[in-house]
Design a protein around this motif. Structure first.
Motif: not given
Length: 83
Positions: A20-24, A66-68
């Motif tokens: 999952a690509a996540i904007d923090l 980030v990619g998690i």
């Protein structure tokens, strides 16, 4: 009970690698437990792998993308919370 503070939002999901690509909007680190919740998504897991621009990182904060590695499918717009 108050809604937990959001740590970010899923912007993309890469099914072939389970990431999952996540904007923090908050700070996270390896070992943290997160909850990913959306209309059809709701699961909790530990962060075991996290990358920024294909580089492994131990922690990331507000403004980072980030990619998690995730155990289940996520969808753009799903929210990320501290579990």
């Amino acid at each position: 009970m108050a809604e937990p503070k959001s740590l970010g939002k899923v912007i993309s999901y890469y099914s072939h690698i389970g990431v999952a690509a996540i904007d923090l909007t908050g700070k996270i680190k390896l070992g943290d437990k997160i909850r990913i919740k959306g209309n059809t998504t709701d699961f909790v897991q530990e962060i075991t792998s996290m990358q920024i621009e294909h580089e492994q990182v131990k922690e990331a904060g507000k403004g980072d993308s980030v990619g998690i590695k995730v155990d289940e499918k996520t969808r753009p717009g799903d929210m990320v919370y501290k579990a």
